[in-house]
Design an enzyme around this catalytic site. Structure first.
Site, PDB file in Angstrom:
ATOM      1  CG  ASP A  21      -2.200  -0.792   0.983  1.00  0.00           C
ATOM      2  OD1 ASP A  21      -2.945  -0.449   0.052  1.00  0.00           O
ATOM      3  OD2 ASP A  21      -2.449  -1.754   1.727  1.00  0.00           O
ATOM      4  CD  GLU A 132      -6.626  -2.899  -0.482  1.00  0.00           C
ATOM      5  OE1 GLU A 132      -6.699  -3.720   0.446  1.00  0.00           O
ATOM      6  OE2 GLU A 132      -5.831  -1.946  -0.490  1.00  0.00           O
ATOM      7  CG  HIS A 159     -11.017  -1.722   1.163  1.00  0.00           C
ATOM      8  ND1 HIS A 159     -11.035  -0.785   2.163  1.00  0.00           N
ATOM      9  CD2 HIS A 159      -9.812  -2.345   1.259  1.00  0.00           C
ATOM     10  CE1 HIS A 159      -9.893  -0.824   2.828  1.00  0.00           C
ATOM     11  NE2 HIS A 159      -9.129  -1.759   2.299  1.00  0.00           N
ATOM     12  CG  HIS A 205     -10.560  -6.250   1.934  1.00  0.00           C
ATOM     13  ND1 HIS A 205     -10.621  -5.729   3.205  1.00  0.00           N
ATOM     14  CD2 HIS A 205      -9.311  -5.980   1.465  1.00  0.00           C
ATOM     15  CE1 HIS A 205      -9.476  -5.148   3.495  1.00  0.00           C
ATOM     16  NE2 HIS A 205      -8.645  -5.285   2.466  1.00  0.00           N
ATOM     17  CG  HIS A 226      -4.180  -8.119   1.322  1.00  0.00           C
ATOM     18  ND1 HIS A 226      -4.904  -7.962   0.162  1.00  0.00           N
ATOM     19  CD2 HIS A 226      -4.609  -7.133   2.165  1.00  0.00           C
ATOM     20  CE1 HIS A 226      -5.730  -6.932   0.297  1.00  0.00           C
ATOM     21  NE2 HIS A 226      -5.583  -6.428   1.499  1.00  0.00           N
ATOM     22  CG  ASP A 295      -2.154  -5.183   3.849  1.00  0.00           C
ATOM     23  OD1 ASP A 295      -2.109  -4.313   2.951  1.00  0.00           O
ATOM     24  OD2 ASP A 295      -3.061  -5.237   4.694  1.00  0.00           O
TER      25      ASP A 295
END
Length: 359
Positions: A21, A132, A159, A205, A226, A295
């Site tokens: 990120d 994402e 998300h 997610h 992730h 992540d």
């Protein structure tokens, strides 16, 4: 023994990491102004990065971590849904491309499995883009297609918020309720269009019902960019055993993540705990369905021994030290599995002769 392990790993592994990120931190800290971002310095000694628990990445540490390929996350917050999510996503994609251009001696843009290999041959870090959150397409397949044209090669369907076409893992929390019971018909169309384009479907997610609906709808292997094993930590962000078994049938991949609360369901974890997740998934569905999605720069609590992107060799050393892993298996986890899945997604695209829809 420790020195021998590290020498063996350094000579055989060059990993592909599936979720970082950093681009959002660049937006937060320096407002996407790359002249104020010193990526080629040790950011542990550069403010504001040095003061943040969310900062784990720079070029020096990527090289020490033997990262040969990196999916950079073009993340925008759920608060932008129905407002300016598409614009913000485009700005983050632009940032990633400008970052690659600025550090072209070290980074090389990649949008295919072959281009990852080509970057590796040039001793550059293959740099790919993942979006994402499905809110980034603004409920438009046309936007999805444009994102693909810009180089996006995976999209996380949700998300932390539901979209109008998919439930996120947040619906599994106490007091929360599904809006759709998984994917709507439009959500299934999104998955099919991603298959047609050659964009990997990412189920991190997602709610369990969304996971299952996507697995049923997809003609290509899917992945979790992730996430870890629900059986070892019952976070809604992790993957239950029955879904893992379906993932193996699908030919897909779960990229084990490092956030302490997804590893040990608490504030503290170690590299051994992450290794336990990897070994558990291997024992359940086989070594061909595991990768790494740390992540980093998106978490503020990291396992002891995996504090930043320089520490990936520690994870593979931990696995090798157990005596239950071969170097060949570790190479699969480090990157060969991701390359195989990516190539399969591209092969499915080539076999789909249907024209795109009008939505």
């Amino acid at each position: 023994m420790e020195v021998e392990l590290h020498e063996l790993l350094i000579s055989t592994l060059d990993g592909i990491e599936c979720h970082n990120d950093l681009p959002w931190n660049i937006r937060k800290f320096v407002h996407n102004q790359l002249r104020d971002f010193k990526f080629n310095e040790d950011l542990r000694s550069v403010a504001p990065w040095s003061k943040s628990a969310w900062s784990h990445t720079d070029l020096l540490r990527l090289r020490r971590g033997m990262v040969g390929g990196q999916f950079w996350a073009a993340y925008v917050p759920c608060e932008s849904q129905h407002l300016n999510a598409v614009q913000l996503t485009l700005e983050q994609i632009d940032l990633i491309k400008r970052l690659i251009d600025k550090y072209e001696e070290h980074l090389q843009f990649a949008s295919s499995a072959n281009e990852i290999i080509e970057a590796h041959e040039q001793n550059r870090i293959a740099s790919l883009i993942g979006v994402e959150g499905g809110h980034s397409i603004g409920n438009s397949l046309a936007v999805l297609r444009i994102l693909y044209d810009l180089g996006v090669r995976y999209m996380t369907l949700t998300h932390t918020c539901n979209t109008p076409w998919a439930d996120s893992s947040s619906v599994e929390h106490r007091g929360k309720y599904p809006e759709h019971g998984g994917l709507t018909e439009f959500g299934k169309a999104v998955v099919r269009e991603m298959n047609r384009l050659g964009m990997m479907v990412d189920l991190s997610h997602a709610s369990v019902h969304t996971m299952k609906d996507a697995l049923a709808a997809s003609k290509a292997p899917v992945m979790f960019s992730h996430s870890s094993a629900f059986a070892l930590c019952n976070s809604s962000r992790n993957v239950p055993d029955d879904v893992l078994k379906s993932l193996a049938w699908n030919g897909g991949l779960v990229m084990v993540t490092f956030y302490n609360y997804f590893v040990k369901c608490g504030p503290k974890a170690t590299v051994a705990d992450v290794a336990e997740h990897i070994s558990y998934i291997r024992d359940l569905i086989g070594v061909d369905h595991i990768g790494v999605g740390g992540d980093f720069d998106g978490i503020n609590r990291t396992p002891r021994g995996l504090e930043d992107v320089s520490m990936y060799p520690e994870l593979f050393a931990e696995l090798l030290r157990s005596g239950h892993w071969t170097v060949g298996d570790l190479k699969k986890v480090a990157g060969l599995n991701l390359l195989r899945v990516f190539a399969k997604v591209e092969k499915v695209t080539a076999s789909m002769l249907t024209k795109c829809c009008d939505m």
